[in-house]
Write an enzyme that holds these catalytic residues in place. Sequence first.
Site, PDB file in Angstrom:
ATOM      1  CG  ASP A  68      -1.849   1.182   1.243  1.00 46.53           C
ATOM      2  OD1 ASP A  68      -1.428   2.297   0.870  1.00 46.53           O
ATOM      3  OD2 ASP A  68      -3.024   0.990   1.598  1.00 46.53           O
ATOM      4  CG  HIS A  69       1.420   4.210  -3.260  1.00 48.14           C
ATOM      5  ND1 HIS A  69       0.155   3.847  -3.644  1.00 48.14           N
ATOM      6  CD2 HIS A  69       1.513   5.531  -3.478  1.00 48.14           C
ATOM      7  CE1 HIS A  69      -0.477   4.941  -4.076  1.00 48.14           C
ATOM      8  NE2 HIS A  69       0.312   5.973  -3.991  1.00 48.14           N
ATOM      9  CE  LYS A 120      -9.212   7.707  -9.781  1.00 46.10           C
ATOM     10  NZ  LYS A 120      -7.837   8.023  -9.366  1.00 46.10           N
ATOM     11  CE  LYS A 177       1.108   8.827  -0.999  1.00 41.56           C
ATOM     12  NZ  LYS A 177       1.443   9.463  -2.271  1.00 41.56           N
ATOM     13  CG  ASP A 204      -8.494   3.329  -7.175  1.00 44.99           C
ATOM     14  OD1 ASP A 204      -7.589   2.528  -7.475  1.00 44.99           O
ATOM     15  OD2 ASP A 204      -8.442   4.551  -7.414  1.00 44.99           O
ATOM     16  CG  HIS A 213      -4.311   4.313  -0.905  1.00 49.14           C
ATOM     17  ND1 HIS A 213      -3.344   3.351  -0.836  1.00 49.14           N
ATOM     18  CD2 HIS A 213      -4.507   4.516  -2.230  1.00 49.14           C
ATOM     19  CE1 HIS A 213      -2.960   2.995  -2.055  1.00 49.14           C
ATOM     20  NE2 HIS A 213      -3.658   3.688  -2.926  1.00 49.14           N
TER      21      HIS A 213
HETATM   22  C1  BG6 Z   1      -3.612   4.412  -6.510  1.00 46.69           C
HETATM   23  C2  BG6 Z   1      -4.963   4.424  -7.150  1.00 46.69           C
HETATM   24  O1  BG6 Z   1      -3.509   3.359  -5.603  1.00 46.69           O
HETATM   25  O2  BG6 Z   1      -3.423   5.622  -5.816  1.00 46.69           O
HETATM   26  C3  BG6 Z   1      -5.100   5.611  -8.093  1.00 46.69           C
HETATM   27  O3  BG6 Z   1      -5.163   3.222  -7.877  1.00 46.69           O
HETATM   28  C4  BG6 Z   1      -4.763   6.886  -7.371  1.00 46.69           C
HETATM   29  O4  BG6 Z   1      -6.418   5.681  -8.632  1.00 46.69           O
HETATM   30  C5  BG6 Z   1      -3.426   6.761  -6.654  1.00 46.69           C
HETATM   31  O5  BG6 Z   1      -4.696   7.909  -8.329  1.00 46.69           O
HETATM   32  C6  BG6 Z   1      -3.147   7.966  -5.793  1.00 46.69           C
HETATM   33  O6  BG6 Z   1      -1.845   7.892  -5.292  1.00 46.69           O
HETATM   34  P1  BG6 Z   1      -1.013   9.177  -4.949  1.00 46.69           P
HETATM   35  O7  BG6 Z   1       0.254   8.676  -4.378  1.00 46.69           O
HETATM   36  O8  BG6 Z   1      -0.833   9.925  -6.231  1.00 46.69           O
HETATM   37  O9  BG6 Z   1      -1.840   9.969  -3.990  1.00 46.69           O
END
Ligand code: BG6
Length: 480
Positions: free
Chosen positions: A176-177, A339, A181, A234, A239
């Site tokens: 989970d990126h 979005k 951060k 998503d 997140h």
């Molecule tokens: C991703 C989603 O996991 O996270 C995307 O699939 C989204 O839809 C993105 O745009 C947002 O990531 P960040 O790091 O740009 O906030």
Amino acid sequence: APEPATLVVFGVTGDLARRKLLPAIFGLFQGGLLSSAVELLGVGRQEMSSGEFRQFVAEALRESSETDEIEEGSLASFLETLAYRSGDLAGEQVYADIREFCEGRGTSNALFYLSLPPSLFITVSDGLAGQGLHEQTDGWRRLVIEKPFGRDLESARELQARLTRHWQESQIYRIDHYLGKETVQNLLAIRFGNAIFEPLWNRNLIDHVQITAAEDLGLEGRAGYYEEAGVVRDMLQNHLLQLLALTAMEPPAPGSPDALRDEKAKVFQAIGRITPEKADEVAVRGQYAAGTLYGERLSGYQDEEGVAEGSRTATYIAVRLEVDNWRWQGVPFFLRTGKRLPKKVTEIAVVFKRPPLSIFPNVERNVLAFRIQPDEGVSLKLSSKTPGQEMELREVVMDFRYDAFGAPLESPYSRLLLDALTGDASLFPREEEVMESWRIVQGLLDAWEGQGQTERYTSGTWGPDAADELIGEDRRWRRL
Ligand code: BG6
């Protein structure tokens, strides 16, 4: 530095790899954090020679806004180390080729990164295991899986069961990126590296918490994925709930690698599931319609290529959750993400109660805001006397900005890739966390999919008006 290993990236020609992963890998290489002992093997559907693959990677790096400044010498040495294999992931050959490649190297350590649509996770896990590539006899083998992990609670359990036929839980890294951060980690630093916040951090002084992840982008050509996913899968299930957990959790015990994940899991356990009957009471969904953003006229979701006619897929959600434990009883957590909102901004705002007795008019609530991105920082909103004869109060902001460090923020993918290569899983959600978060949102999926109306909101606005009603009369969403 990580030990020698083969880093196998499935889906290497895909969008995520091009935009985020390859720049992160290159950034680590250029920064001297990946010795040449870590070699990248790209796997994709397209047939390409090594030369063509190298050219593809060079272009991807030059095009991505995430790439650090390229030093031509490093790029040339990086490209030299790259290898590529193509094949049908449903067949056997490609896995045999991967095994052969791995065996030809001086190490049996391997990290398999599945930058693929979720429908392929099981196929690839089985394919790798078919060649014994999950076995850790003389080195480690790890699997990195992109989100979403499953498409609902049931399929997540099924996926877990299928993966653990071959892999141990400790070999599975669910990425989970957001957890990679810097500013998300700083939430922990601020909460637990300072003594002054802890006594305030509970139902006695906190009125509510707001978590916003606004995006200005729309579908960006990802209709195939997004029509299946929608905003709950998503962004919310992963997140946003992760941000909530880090805000609400108890301090983890020091020194235990699993403590952070244990504490997050406990937060999720304390959140009741949203029942389908309650879905429209505690949550608001929306879908972007045509509108104007940054002076440009943009079409609506329904007109995006690949979107089904009459699609109900939500691109916006605002939801109210409660964490039923001693610390948080009665404190609502409002989460919103969407979005095509007016700008890209992610923030966690802890909103305090008003003073118990106000001797001045117009006393506002204090807000401690963690600005995750952009303009990263932490700010505290206070009321202060304005200069002059009158006792007039106005809101002022104490502001810390990351710029103060004068160093660029590391990419979350670099951080997490390095963690996976060194075997540190603390920033990767564990099985319970993922299952609990599906349990929490399952009712929204049940209530909404194929049913009811998804309200439209104009692109470039802050989403459906109903979100203002959701937060209540005496509170308002932060103006970001
Ligand atoms: C991703 C989603 O996991 O996270 C995307 O699939 C989204 O839809 C993105 O745009 C947002 O990531 P960040 O790091 O740009 O906030």
